[in-house]
Design a protein around this motif. Structure first.
Motif, short mmCIF file in Angstrom:
data_model
loop_
_atom_site.label_atom_id
_atom_site.label_comp_id
_atom_site.label_asym_id
_atom_site.label_seq_id
_atom_site.Cartn_x
_atom_site.Cartn_y
_atom_site.Cartn_z
N ALA A 60 44.24 30.41 46.55
CA ALA A 60 45.42 29.90 47.24
C ALA A 60 46.26 31.05 47.78
N ARG A 61 46.73 30.90 48.99
CA ARG A 61 47.60 31.93 49.58
C ARG A 61 48.90 32.09 48.79
N ASP A 62 49.42 30.99 48.24
CA ASP A 62 50.70 31.06 47.51
C ASP A 62 50.51 31.34 46.02
N LEU A 63 49.28 31.55 45.58
CA LEU A 63 48.93 31.91 44.20
C LEU A 63 49.19 30.80 43.18
N ARG A 64 49.51 29.60 43.64
CA ARG A 64 49.73 28.49 42.72
C ARG A 64 48.41 27.78 42.43
N LEU A 65 48.36 27.14 41.28
CA LEU A 65 47.18 26.38 40.88
C LEU A 65 46.94 25.26 41.88
N GLN A 66 45.72 25.16 42.37
CA GLN A 66 45.35 24.14 43.35
C GLN A 66 44.60 23.01 42.67
N PRO A 67 44.49 21.86 43.32
CA PRO A 67 43.72 20.75 42.72
C PRO A 67 42.28 21.18 42.45
N VAL A 111 42.25 33.35 35.05
CA VAL A 111 42.33 34.68 35.65
C VAL A 111 43.75 34.88 36.16
N ARG A 112 44.35 35.99 35.75
CA ARG A 112 45.72 36.31 36.18
C ARG A 112 45.73 37.67 36.87
N GLY A 113 46.46 37.75 37.97
CA GLY A 113 46.66 39.03 38.65
C GLY A 113 45.70 39.32 39.78
N ALA A 114 44.63 38.57 39.92
CA ALA A 114 43.66 38.86 40.98
C ALA A 114 44.25 38.64 42.36
N ALA A 127 40.60 45.51 47.55
CA ALA A 127 41.61 45.24 46.53
C ALA A 127 42.55 46.42 46.37
N ASP A 128 43.80 46.11 46.05
CA ASP A 128 44.79 47.11 45.69
C ASP A 128 44.69 47.37 44.20
N PRO A 129 45.13 48.55 43.74
CA PRO A 129 45.13 48.81 42.30
C PRO A 129 46.04 47.81 41.59
N GLY A 130 45.70 47.47 40.40
CA GLY A 130 46.51 46.55 39.62
C GLY A 130 45.78 46.11 38.37
N VAL A 131 46.38 45.19 37.68
CA VAL A 131 45.81 44.69 36.43
C VAL A 131 45.41 43.23 36.62
N VAL A 132 44.17 42.93 36.25
CA VAL A 132 43.67 41.56 36.27
C VAL A 132 43.30 41.20 34.84
N GLY A 133 43.84 40.10 34.38
CA GLY A 133 43.55 39.65 33.03
C GLY A 133 42.73 38.37 33.06
N VAL A 134 41.85 38.23 32.08
CA VAL A 134 41.05 37.02 31.96
C VAL A 134 41.21 36.50 30.53
N GLU A 135 41.63 35.24 30.41
CA GLU A 135 41.78 34.61 29.11
C GLU A 135 40.72 33.51 28.99
N PHE A 136 39.84 33.66 28.02
CA PHE A 136 38.83 32.65 27.76
C PHE A 136 39.37 31.69 26.70
N LEU A 137 39.35 30.41 27.04
CA LEU A 137 39.81 29.38 26.11
C LEU A 137 38.61 28.85 25.32
N PRO A 138 38.86 28.15 24.24
CA PRO A 138 37.74 27.61 23.45
C PRO A 138 36.85 26.70 24.30
N PRO A 139 35.56 26.70 24.01
CA PRO A 139 34.64 25.82 24.75
C PRO A 139 35.04 24.35 24.63
#
Length: 147
Positions: A59-66, A87-90, A101-113
């Motif tokens: 999304a261009r506005d970085l909000r969660l899409q349907p 995924v956060r920060g991408a 890509a520009d330098p920065g921090v990308v985080g990935v949080e894996f939730l329980p299956p």
């Protein structure tokens, strides 16, 4: 798994093609379903993992899409657990339309299956809404001020 148009992106498209990644024709529902059926067959036969972005695109506005329904149809067919990854920060590091890509921090949080034994074609809408609500709660927690 990626959209068919990814094949036309320099370097990324070549990698998708060379490594035999799956692509979906999102403009042709019958072809998309056939591709997902192939993914499901390979998923079960080869015991492989599949990465699918449930939003289908960034999304261009970085909000969660349907969420799109393909991943839930795949789960209903294979009954393979879904492992949600947030995924956060991408988007900040590489906005839509920016090739490098520009330098920065990308985080990935894996939730329980999430078990999918009870997934069926009759409840893919509800299951999609449940997962979208889970993502929304986790992302909303990021924006709340800490006490």
């Amino acid at each position: 798994v990626g959209k068919k148009e990814i094949l036309y992106v320099p370097l990324i498209g070549w990698c998708f093609w060379a490594f035999g990644f799956y692509t979906l024709d999102r403009k042709n529902i019958e072809r998309a379903k056939a591709s997902l059926k192939n993914v499901g067959n390979d998923l079960k036969r080869r015991r492989m993992s599949v990465v699918i972005a449930p939003e289908g695109t960034r999304a261009r506005d970085l909000r969660l899409q349907p969420f799109k329904k393909g991943v839930f149809h795949l789960a209903a067919e294979t009954h393979v657990p879904i492992v949600p990854a947030i995924v956060r920060g991408a988007g900040e590091c590489q906005p839509v339309g920016q090739l490098v890509a520009d330098p920065g921090v990308v985080g990935v949080e894996f939730l329980p299956p999430i078990p999918t034994q009870d997934y069926s074609t009759d409840n893919v809408d509800a299951k999609g809404e449940e997962l979208q609500e889970l993502f929304a709660r986790r992302l909303e927690a990021d924006t709340r001020p800490s006490a």
